[in-house]
Scaffold this motif. Sequence first.
Motif, PDB file in Angstrom:
ATOM      1  N   ASN A  44      -0.397   1.382   0.127  1.00 15.72           N
ATOM      2  CA  ASN A  44      -1.308   2.334   0.948  1.00 15.72           C
ATOM      3  C   ASN A  44      -2.695   1.697   1.308  1.00 15.72           C
ATOM      4  OD1 ASN A  44      -2.007   5.098   1.861  1.00 15.72           O
ATOM      5  ND2 ASN A  44      -3.553   4.863   0.190  1.00 15.72           N
ATOM      6  N   ASN A  45      -3.238   1.004   0.423  1.00 12.35           N
ATOM      7  CA  ASN A  45      -4.620   0.522   0.638  1.00 12.35           C
ATOM      8  C   ASN A  45      -4.506  -0.806   1.528  1.00 12.35           C
ATOM      9  OD1 ASN A  45      -5.596   2.357  -1.295  1.00 12.35           O
ATOM     10  ND2 ASN A  45      -5.833   0.687  -2.949  1.00 12.35           N
ATOM     11  N   THR A  48      -4.268   0.575   4.965  1.00 10.96           N
ATOM     12  CA  THR A  48      -5.578   1.000   5.469  1.00 10.96           C
ATOM     13  C   THR A  48      -6.447  -0.187   5.718  1.00 10.96           C
ATOM     14  OG1 THR A  48      -5.436   3.010   3.824  1.00 10.96           O
ATOM     15  CG2 THR A  48      -7.601   2.183   4.782  1.00 10.96           C
ATOM     16  N   HIS A  51      -4.990  -0.760   9.223  1.00 13.56           N
ATOM     17  CA  HIS A  51      -5.427   0.153  10.026  1.00 13.56           C
ATOM     18  C   HIS A  51      -6.853   0.139  10.807  1.00 13.56           C
ATOM     19  CE1 HIS A  51      -5.441   5.100  10.288  1.00 13.56           C
ATOM     20  NE2 HIS A  51      -5.926   4.405  11.351  1.00 13.56           N
ATOM     21  N   HIS A  52      -7.732  -0.301   9.901  1.00  8.23           N
ATOM     22  CA  HIS A  52      -9.134  -0.276  10.208  1.00  8.23           C
ATOM     23  C   HIS A  52      -9.530  -1.685  10.408  1.00  8.23           C
ATOM     24  CE1 HIS A  52      -9.639   3.914   9.466  1.00  8.23           C
ATOM     25  NE2 HIS A  52      -8.971   3.922   8.249  1.00  8.23           N
ATOM     26  N   ALA A  63       0.250  -1.524   9.616  1.00 12.31           N
ATOM     27  CA  ALA A  63      -0.247  -0.553   8.598  1.00 12.31           C
ATOM     28  C   ALA A  63       0.703   0.592   8.715  1.00 12.31           C
ATOM     29  CB  ALA A  63      -1.617   0.105   9.435  1.00 12.31           C
ATOM     30  N   TYR A  67       2.073   1.964   4.897  1.00 12.81           N
ATOM     31  CA  TYR A  67       2.001   3.482   4.633  1.00 12.81           C
ATOM     32  C   TYR A  67       3.242   3.841   4.557  1.00 12.81           C
ATOM     33  CZ  TYR A  67      -2.714   3.518   6.264  1.00 12.81           C
ATOM     34  OH  TYR A  67      -4.136   3.508   6.735  1.00 12.81           O
ATOM     35  N   ASN A  77      -1.599  10.532  -0.639  1.00  4.64           N
ATOM     36  CA  ASN A  77      -2.538   9.881   0.550  1.00  4.64           C
ATOM     37  C   ASN A  77      -2.012   8.990   1.434  1.00  4.64           C
ATOM     38  OD1 ASN A  77      -2.472   8.014  -1.442  1.00  4.64           O
ATOM     39  ND2 ASN A  77      -4.502   7.392  -1.474  1.00  4.64           N
ATOM     40  N   ASN A  81      -1.620   9.323   5.582  1.00  7.41           N
ATOM     41  CA  ASN A  81      -2.027   8.241   6.450  1.00  7.41           C
ATOM     42  C   ASN A  81      -0.798   8.191   7.350  1.00  7.41           C
ATOM     43  OD1 ASN A  81      -4.591   7.779   5.183  1.00  7.41           O
ATOM     44  ND2 ASN A  81      -3.837   6.481   3.605  1.00  7.41           N
TER      45      ASN A  81
END
Length: 211
Positions: A44-45, A48, A51-52, A63, A67, A77, A81
Amino acid sequence: MDEGLFNYERTHTLLDGSEGGESLLKAVEAMRKAANDGHAAAANNFGTLLHHGRGVHQDLTAARAYYHQAAETGLPNARFNLGFLLVRGLGGEKDEARARTLFLLAAEDGDLDAITHLGAMMMAGAGGPQDFESALSWWARGVDLGDSRCAFNLGIAHAGGHAGDVNFVAAWYWFKQAQRFGNDGATAELDRLDMVMSEEEQAAVIACTSR
């Protein structure tokens, strides 16, 4: 300690106090390894980060894949996401119905972002049937958990008649809650209500504040 957990914990050691540079790159690589070793939170991290575009080139398709990996384990979370990308069609096809399902699963585990977005989708009838009552119920749960966005949304719903008849007193109550939670937009809405409420409604508001 398994390798995935080791790499995941190593990323936090590297990120503590890091503002970028070599430590960030090492942390990103450790997070990637942990994710590829099956560590759900790391997946997940790392999603992220992709993603960004932090420490890596932005890659929304990758991403989404990370996720998905994390969401499959039930991580709330990660479910949010993934739903966020799905509802906007980022990194692949748009899928509002699947996003709404993911938001519901995450909301049931208390994820506040999911609760906020699920209520909005139910209110709009996106990804499933329009359901005002359930939307309001979820936002009320979010308020119980201290979320200012849910309180603000309840204010909007009552002011706009989306919760039944237009109810400026109830709207005022929810905007006041949002303001207490630190929502910057709530103050402007309270000012607008002050200009349109009747004397009886103003009196009802005063009665609420005096209790």
